[in-house]
Design a protein around this motif. Structure first.
Motif, mmCIF file in Angstrom:
data_model
loop_
_atom_site.group_PDB
_atom_site.id
_atom_site.type_symbol
_atom_site.label_atom_id
_atom_site.label_comp_id
_atom_site.label_asym_id
_atom_site.label_seq_id
_atom_site.Cartn_x
_atom_site.Cartn_y
_atom_site.Cartn_z
ATOM 1 N N CYS A 150 12.861 -3.061 -28.743
ATOM 2 C CA CYS A 150 13.576 -1.831 -28.540
ATOM 3 C C CYS A 150 14.812 -2.262 -27.852
ATOM 4 C CB CYS A 150 12.677 -1.124 -27.763
ATOM 5 S SG CYS A 150 13.544 0.666 -27.644
ATOM 6 N N ARG A 151 15.982 -1.754 -28.366
ATOM 7 C CA ARG A 151 17.234 -1.644 -27.459
ATOM 8 C C ARG A 151 17.931 -0.240 -27.714
ATOM 9 N NH1 ARG A 151 15.520 -6.067 -27.207
ATOM 10 N NH2 ARG A 151 16.292 -8.011 -27.391
ATOM 11 N N VAL A 152 18.630 0.007 -26.515
ATOM 12 C CA VAL A 152 19.128 1.478 -26.401
ATOM 13 C C VAL A 152 20.508 1.256 -25.555
ATOM 14 C CG1 VAL A 152 16.923 2.548 -26.306
ATOM 15 C CG2 VAL A 152 18.156 1.903 -24.283
ATOM 16 N N GLY A 153 21.160 2.139 -25.763
ATOM 17 C CA GLY A 153 22.731 2.258 -25.045
ATOM 18 C C GLY A 153 22.553 1.947 -23.468
ATOM 19 N N ALA A 154 21.562 2.455 -22.725
ATOM 20 C CA ALA A 154 21.180 2.123 -21.288
ATOM 21 C C ALA A 154 20.802 0.766 -21.057
ATOM 22 C CB ALA A 154 20.400 3.289 -20.762
ATOM 23 N N ARG A 155 20.317 -0.121 -22.005
ATOM 24 C CA ARG A 155 20.054 -1.096 -21.787
ATOM 25 C C ARG A 155 18.540 -1.178 -21.223
ATOM 26 N NH1 ARG A 155 24.852 -4.325 -19.054
ATOM 27 N NH2 ARG A 155 24.652 -2.613 -17.444
ATOM 28 N N ASN A 156 17.658 -0.268 -21.334
ATOM 29 C CA ASN A 156 16.467 -0.262 -20.667
ATOM 30 C C ASN A 156 15.205 0.082 -21.853
ATOM 31 O OD1 ASN A 156 17.201 2.416 -20.824
ATOM 32 N ND2 ASN A 156 16.538 2.744 -18.468
ATOM 33 N N GLY A 157 15.559 -0.311 -23.061
ATOM 34 C CA GLY A 157 14.588 0.101 -24.163
ATOM 35 C C GLY A 157 13.415 -0.451 -24.099
ATOM 36 N N ALA A 158 12.375 0.135 -23.938
ATOM 37 C CA ALA A 158 10.936 -0.169 -23.531
ATOM 38 C C ALA A 158 10.298 -0.152 -24.957
ATOM 39 C CB ALA A 158 10.442 0.547 -22.660
ATOM 40 N N GLY A 159 8.987 -1.016 -24.856
ATOM 41 C CA GLY A 159 8.018 -0.538 -26.008
ATOM 42 C C GLY A 159 7.421 0.676 -25.552
ATOM 43 N N ILE A 160 7.068 1.004 -24.472
ATOM 44 C CA ILE A 160 6.427 2.401 -24.048
ATOM 45 C C ILE A 160 7.248 2.693 -22.992
ATOM 46 C CG2 ILE A 160 4.436 3.538 -22.963
ATOM 47 C CD1 ILE A 160 2.628 1.908 -24.679
ATOM 48 N N ARG A 161 7.740 4.071 -22.956
ATOM 49 C CA ARG A 161 8.102 4.696 -21.640
ATOM 50 C C ARG A 161 7.284 5.820 -21.323
ATOM 51 N NH1 ARG A 161 13.024 6.587 -19.122
ATOM 52 N NH2 ARG A 161 14.230 5.003 -20.074
ATOM 53 N N PHE A 162 6.655 5.469 -20.128
ATOM 54 C CA PHE A 162 5.366 6.464 -19.742
ATOM 55 C C PHE A 162 6.084 7.237 -18.766
ATOM 56 C CE2 PHE A 162 1.894 6.856 -16.592
ATOM 57 C CZ PHE A 162 1.249 7.770 -17.164
ATOM 58 N N GLU A 163 6.008 8.756 -18.857
ATOM 59 C CA GLU A 163 6.772 9.551 -17.961
ATOM 60 C C GLU A 163 5.623 10.509 -17.080
ATOM 61 O OE1 GLU A 163 9.625 11.687 -20.511
ATOM 62 O OE2 GLU A 163 10.933 9.816 -20.272
ATOM 63 N N ARG A 164 4.733 10.987 -17.666
ATOM 64 C CA ARG A 164 3.956 11.863 -16.966
ATOM 65 C C ARG A 164 2.386 11.489 -17.320
ATOM 66 N NH1 ARG A 164 7.742 15.552 -18.213
ATOM 67 N NH2 ARG A 164 6.300 16.656 -19.503
ATOM 68 N N GLY A 165 1.561 12.019 -16.404
ATOM 69 C CA GLY A 165 -0.147 11.969 -16.765
ATOM 70 C C GLY A 165 -0.762 10.762 -16.248
ATOM 71 N N ARG A 166 -1.775 10.317 -17.168
ATOM 72 C CA ARG A 166 -2.260 9.071 -17.076
ATOM 73 C C ARG A 166 -2.374 8.236 -18.181
ATOM 74 N NH1 ARG A 166 -7.387 10.605 -14.649
ATOM 75 N NH2 ARG A 166 -8.466 10.562 -17.005
ATOM 76 N N LEU A 167 -2.047 7.010 -18.494
ATOM 77 C CA LEU A 167 -2.077 6.135 -19.532
ATOM 78 C C LEU A 167 -2.815 5.098 -19.307
ATOM 79 C CD1 LEU A 167 -0.967 4.865 -22.116
ATOM 80 C CD2 LEU A 167 1.128 4.191 -20.958
ATOM 81 N N VAL A 168 -3.627 4.677 -20.368
ATOM 82 C CA VAL A 168 -4.645 3.481 -20.337
ATOM 83 C C VAL A 168 -4.018 2.689 -21.585
ATOM 84 C CG1 VAL A 168 -6.913 2.511 -20.539
ATOM 85 C CG2 VAL A 168 -6.419 4.787 -19.101
ATOM 86 N N ALA A 169 -3.479 1.426 -21.343
ATOM 87 C CA ALA A 169 -3.103 0.671 -22.439
ATOM 88 C C ALA A 169 -3.841 -0.583 -22.509
ATOM 89 C CB ALA A 169 -1.423 0.325 -22.238
ATOM 90 N N ARG A 170 -4.570 -0.846 -23.587
ATOM 91 C CA ARG A 170 -5.570 -1.984 -23.716
ATOM 92 C C ARG A 170 -5.243 -2.758 -24.941
ATOM 93 N NH1 ARG A 170 -9.772 1.562 -21.740
ATOM 94 N NH2 ARG A 170 -10.425 1.145 -19.813
ATOM 95 N N ASP A 171 -5.292 -3.872 -24.693
ATOM 96 C CA ASP A 171 -5.088 -4.978 -25.778
ATOM 97 C C ASP A 171 -3.707 -4.648 -26.704
ATOM 98 O OD1 ASP A 171 -5.572 -7.121 -27.525
ATOM 99 O OD2 ASP A 171 -6.707 -5.661 -29.104
ATOM 100 N N CYS A 172 -2.688 -4.422 -25.915
ATOM 101 C CA CYS A 172 -1.460 -4.183 -26.356
ATOM 102 C C CYS A 172 -0.376 -5.381 -25.993
ATOM 103 C CB CYS A 172 -0.570 -2.756 -25.870
ATOM 104 S SG CYS A 172 -1.680 -1.438 -26.510
ATOM 105 N N GLY A 173 0.443 -5.451 -26.739
ATOM 106 C CA GLY A 173 1.631 -6.548 -26.713
ATOM 107 C C GLY A 173 2.980 -5.965 -26.484
ATOM 108 N N PHE A 174 3.957 -6.523 -25.627
ATOM 109 C CA PHE A 174 5.323 -6.042 -25.455
ATOM 110 C C PHE A 174 6.103 -7.237 -25.510
ATOM 111 C CE2 PHE A 174 2.076 -3.030 -23.487
ATOM 112 C CZ PHE A 174 2.595 -1.906 -23.967
ATOM 113 N N PHE A 175 6.961 -7.313 -26.587
ATOM 114 C CA PHE A 175 7.684 -8.450 -27.073
ATOM 115 C C PHE A 175 9.090 -8.084 -27.159
ATOM 116 C CE2 PHE A 175 3.236 -9.070 -28.598
ATOM 117 C CZ PHE A 175 2.832 -9.995 -27.611
ATOM 118 N N ALA A 176 9.981 -8.947 -26.507
ATOM 119 C CA ALA A 176 11.529 -8.954 -27.167
ATOM 120 C C ALA A 176 12.064 -7.547 -27.172
ATOM 121 C CB ALA A 176 11.481 -9.553 -28.652
ATOM 122 N N ASN A 177 11.448 -6.909 -26.140
ATOM 123 C CA ASN A 177 12.316 -5.304 -25.862
ATOM 124 C C ASN A 177 13.212 -5.692 -24.764
ATOM 125 O OD1 ASN A 177 10.382 -3.614 -27.628
ATOM 126 N ND2 ASN A 177 8.876 -4.695 -26.210
#
Length: 401
Positions: free
Chosen positions: A126-153
């Motif tokens: 992930c690439r964006v104009g603000a240069r902070n493109g993420a695999g996941i942007r988590f903003e509110r609530g509760r997130l459980v991420a299991r067995d996930c990969g985040f590469f080359a963002n």
């Protein structure tokens, strides 16, 4: 070790009992249950009702389960704002390649609303104009991420600054996330309520940090945070605004190529109001940089409850005591030969004499025993200990024993 006890903040309005129970269940590895009698899962994949995840995201209702067939999905970015939602890969891994797209110019997925569980997805490029493109942007609530990969963002997983948000990452991998100016982070928690990271592998950062948390409470258990060959992270582990940080059973390695001499940093950007505590227990800390390196820096400016017990140190970095006032007990320093294969980042004790079974009592924090009950299993996993942790450091099992 009871996470609900360790992470509870003493303040006039304590978390509700149901929130305490939920937090304990999340940290123990329980899945978010799906409501009885709920609708059939929404299926995504070639020939399915939904061929794109983005279409399923728009159709999903509170409490739904979205099942995505294994395979590669390119440019399929989405926003999720349901109050409760489970997303899981089916039949193998799901590879999400940004391919020049980003939801709301932020991430491959943007999550905000309620309770989310995400399992089995890899987020890439992930690439964006603000240069902070993420695999996941988590903003509110509760997130459980299991067995996930985040590469080359540009960023791996990035949160907002919602003070009520809770993030759990378990058995996830973060690597080679890099923005153009190099100031990237593999995992970055903003000023949220709680971060829990367990059994994760964070490696090969460039200038940015492997794990950076501004959370009021952070529980970092049994992870592998290692620069490794060619990696040159800044801090391997940073709590820039302090808070309550419980760091137990981690493998943390600083490469010879890093420009920053600090391995673990606490309070470098100024302390926020509230309790300040750092529990550094049964970690293996390896410095390959040498020179003016330091295993730990605790910034002045606040009264910090600091405890460092049963950590295993390797390298020329200054002793933990250089961090300032605190309780320091049994933090022995060993040579690289004490490990099974330090050149390949295998930090299991080479034999019983290399790392003796002479660990001391870690004590308790907020009513919970600090001694580890699991150890990291490579890659990105957890293994329960057969008994009490008897050796200093993160790994109890002798190599090839």
């Amino acid at each position: 070790m009871c996470p609900a006890q360790l992470l509870r903040r003493p303040h006039p309005r304590p978390p509700r009992p149901d929130r305490r129970r939920a937090l304990a269940a999340l940290a123990a590895g329980a899945l978010l249950p799906h409501a009885a009698g709920a609708a059939a899962p929404l299926q995504v994949g070639p020939g399915r009702r939904f061929e794109r995840i983005a279409d399923a995201a728009r159709a999903a209702r509170d409490g739904d389960v979205v099942e995505v067939d294994a395979g590669e999905y390119r440019g399929d970015v989405a926003v999720f704002s349901q109050r409760r939602l489970t997303l899981r890969a089916v039949g193998g891994r799901v590879r999400l390649v940004a391919d020049g797209q980003a939801a709301e110019d932020k991430a491959i997925w943007v999550l905000r609303g309620g309770e989310f569980e995400v399992q089995g997805f890899d987020f890439e490029g992930c690439r964006v104009g603000a240069r902070n493109g993420a695999g996941i942007r988590f903003e509110r609530g509760r997130l459980v991420a299991r067995d996930c990969g985040f590469f080359a963002n540009e960023m791996g997983l990035l949160t907002s600054n919602d003070p009520e948000a809770e993030l759990v990452v378990e058995r996830c991998e973060f690597a080679h996330n890099l923005r153009p100016d190099g100031h990237n982070h593999q995992l970055y928690a903003g000023t949220i309520r709680t971060l829990i990271a367990r059994g994760c592998w964070l490696h090969h950062g460039t200038v940015g940090h492997l794990l950076k948390s501004r959370a009021a409470s952070s529980l970092v258990l049994n992870n592998r945070l290692t620069d490794e060959r060619g990696g040159r992270s800044s801090y391997e582990l940073e709590f820039p605004n302090g808070g309550v940080a419980v760091v137990v059973g981690n493998l943390i390695q600083q490469s010879p190529g890093t420009d920053n001499p600090i391995v673990v940093s606490f309070g470098a950007e100024g302390y926020r109001p509230g309790p300040q505590a750092l529990m550094l227990v049964h970690n293996t800390l390896v410095d390959e940089r040498g020179g003016d390196s330091r295993f730990l820096r605790v910034a002045p400016g606040a009264e910090v409850e600091l405890r460092a017990v049963n950590n295993l140190l390797c390298g020329e970095a200054q002793a933990l005591e250089a961090a300032g006032p605190g309780e320091y007990r049994h933090n022995p320093r060993v040579a690289r030969s004490a490990f099974a294969d330090a050149a390949e980042y295998d930090y299991h004790p080479a034999d019983a004499r290399a790392v003796p079974a002479d660990a001391v009592d870690c004590g308790r924090f907020r009513g919970a025993d600090l001694a580890p009950t699991f150890e990291y299993r490579h890659p990105r996993g957890l293994a329960p200990l057969a008994g009490a942790a008897r050796r200093p450091g993160a790994l109890q099992q002798i190599a090839h024993a």
